[in-house]
Design an enzyme around this catalytic site. Structure first.
Site, PDB file in Angstrom:
ATOM      1  N   GLY A  75      49.031   3.093  48.187  1.00 36.11           N
ATOM      2  CA  GLY A  75      47.632   3.503  48.038  1.00 36.11           C
ATOM      3  C   GLY A  75      47.503   5.009  47.901  1.00 36.11           C
ATOM      4  N   GLN A 182      40.866  -0.260  52.050  1.00 38.41           N
ATOM      5  CA  GLN A 182      40.453  -1.142  53.151  1.00 38.41           C
ATOM      6  C   GLN A 182      39.493  -2.236  52.708  1.00 38.41           C
ATOM      7  OE1 GLN A 182      41.703  -1.409  56.072  1.00 38.41           O
ATOM      8  NE2 GLN A 182      42.864   0.500  56.259  1.00 38.41           N
ATOM      9  N   SER A 202      46.178  -1.083  48.079  1.00 41.07           N
ATOM     10  CA  SER A 202      47.523  -1.074  48.650  1.00 41.07           C
ATOM     11  C   SER A 202      47.867  -2.475  49.148  1.00 41.07           C
ATOM     12  CB  SER A 202      47.535  -0.077  49.813  1.00 41.07           C
ATOM     13  OG  SER A 202      48.816  -0.017  50.378  1.00 41.07           O
ATOM     14  N   THR A 240      61.173   2.607  36.594  1.00 33.93           N
ATOM     15  CA  THR A 240      61.421   1.157  36.576  1.00 33.93           C
ATOM     16  C   THR A 240      60.605   0.495  37.680  1.00 33.93           C
ATOM     17  OG1 THR A 240      63.596   1.551  35.687  1.00 33.93           O
ATOM     18  CG2 THR A 240      63.237  -0.608  36.701  1.00 33.93           C
ATOM     19  N   CYS A 328      47.100  12.820  69.943  1.00 27.21           N
ATOM     20  CA  CYS A 328      47.558  14.010  70.649  1.00 27.21           C
ATOM     21  C   CYS A 328      48.380  14.843  69.660  1.00 27.21           C
ATOM     22  CB  CYS A 328      48.403  13.594  71.848  1.00 27.21           C
ATOM     23  SG  CYS A 328      48.798  15.013  72.855  1.00 27.21           S
TER      24      CYS A 328
END
Ligand code: PLP
Length: 395
Positions: A75, A182, A202, A240, A328
């Site tokens: 994607g 999505q 995707s 390819t 984090c």
């Protein structure tokens, strides 16, 4: 985690389990049918025919023509290719319009464009996650090359009215691309008759394998390829072909198309029951984006008084897989850019978790997840009681 051990997988926006029908269809192209689809003999031509069938199946899911489908590696590549193409088409147009809530596949790319001498206008969203279409229209200038707006948000599931946005772009004579990674396979899509110039999808979000995607390029839209080399994909994407994965994407598209209406009403009912029950069992919980039109499978919840990374760790101990809204980075907990753009207060954004449902989830898993969630959130709040969750003092 041992493969096969019982997990409750509520992270279908991150990736999805391969459908067994998809595996069955792709396997022969990893074993027996290894010919090069560009070869001029029958052994190659039968592989070419399998790619053609995959193209037809993807086109059927999108309501477009097979010739408008270009297979890519993912994607991210599809999004990058569409925007790069627009920037190459006219040297005087170096401006991109996008939104504040895009996936990094668009966001980071736009940052790179801005650093490389282009310019980018980022349109914000309101508290519900919706765009102001007048603001978006005002952002388009005579230098704009492309407007790129996601169809469904990966964190909240909020849907943007991309067909209307495509109309605005057309009126202003600017290309429109949508990251539909999505939404493909989760909501009905019919591209024929719209003014969407390009769309990214995707395979791994619709029960296909990772590392293969597609780009729809409307047959009337000019396109400059990103990958230069051989003449594969009708000169729109050299290299390819990843044959087995393309065949798999075709089968995944066929399965998604066949089951769309039934599967999505089942998944929506499951998601809605999950949300209703969480709100009932866990006080001080908020649904982010609940007043906007949303994907049927996504639930983004903030549990006041907790940090989502701590909850993620504890859910993991119970083999419950979902996503934390905060990450984090460099030792500091950063709230999600999507929730920040929606003006969700930082402490609520840091307390957000995304649960996303899919084809293989069961009601029994939802029941188990509900038990785990109420136990874990109570425990975390007991360890670290905050203003938001403390019982009011008796008067
Ligand atoms: N755009 C959105 C909205 C996504 O959710 C994702 C994947 O999470 C991507 C782009 C990137 O897709 P891929 O992993 O196929 O490159």
């Amino acid at each position: 985690m041992i493969p096969g051990e019982q997990i409750i997988y509520l992270d279908n926006n991150a990736t999805t389990q391969l459908d067994p029908a998809v595996i069955e269809e792709m396997l022969p192209f990893l074993t027996d049918y290894y010919g090069n689809p560009s070869s001029g003999y029958a052994f190659g031509r039968q592989v070419r025919r399998a790619i053609d069938l995959a193209r037809e199946r993807v086109a059927a899911l999108l309501g477009c023509e097979p010739g408008e489908i270009v297979f890519t590696s993912c994607g991210t590549e599809s999004n990058n290719a569409a925007v790069n193409s627009a920037l190459q088409l006219d040297a005087n147009r170096r401006h991109v319009v996008t939104t504040a809530v895009e996936h990094s596949a668009t966001r980071r790319h736009c940052e790179t464009i801005a650093k490389g001498g282009g310019s980018v206008t980022v349109v914000g969203v309101n508290g519900e996650g919706n765009l102001d279409l007048d603001e978006l229209e005002r952002a388009i200038t005579s230098q704009t090359a492309i407007v790129t707006v996601m169809w469904a948000n990966n964190e909240t599931g909020v849907l943007f009215p991309v067909e209307k946005i495509a109309e605005i772009a057309r009126r202003k004579r600017v290309l429109f691309h949508t990251d539909a990674i999505q939404s493909v396979g989760k909501i009905p899509i019919r591209l024929a008759g719209t003014t969407i110039n390009s769309l990214a999808l995707s395979a791994h979000k619709l029960h296909g394998p990772k590392g293969v995607g597609a780009l729809y390029v409307n047959k009337r839209s000019a396109f400059k390829p990103f990958m230069i080399g051989g003449s594969q994909e009708n000169n729109r994407r050299a290299g390819t072909e990843n044959v087995a994965s393309i065949v798999a994407l075709g089968k995944a598209a066929e399965c998604a198309h066949a089951g769309l209406a039934e599967e999505n009403s089942r998944v929506r009912a499951m998601r809605d029951r999950f949300e209703t029950q969480v709100l009932k069992r866990v006080p001080n919980t908020f649904v982010n984006g609940d007043r906007a039109a949303r994907l049927p499978n996504t639930s983004n919840l903030s549990f006041s008084g907790i940090e989502s990374d701590a909850a993620l760790l504890m859910f993991d101990r119970h083999h419950l897989c979902c996503s934390a809204g905060s990450a984090c980075r460099t030792g500091q907990v950063e709230a999600s850019h999507v929730l920040s753009a929606m003006n969700v207060p930082p402490e609520r954004a840091r307390a957000s978790m995304r649960f996303s449902f899919g084809r293989f989830n069961t009601e029994a898993e939802v029941d188990k997840a509900l038990e785990i969630i109420s136990a874990v959130i109570s425990k975390l709040r007991a360890i670290s009681p905050s203003e938001a969750t403390r019982e009011p003092a008796p008067v």
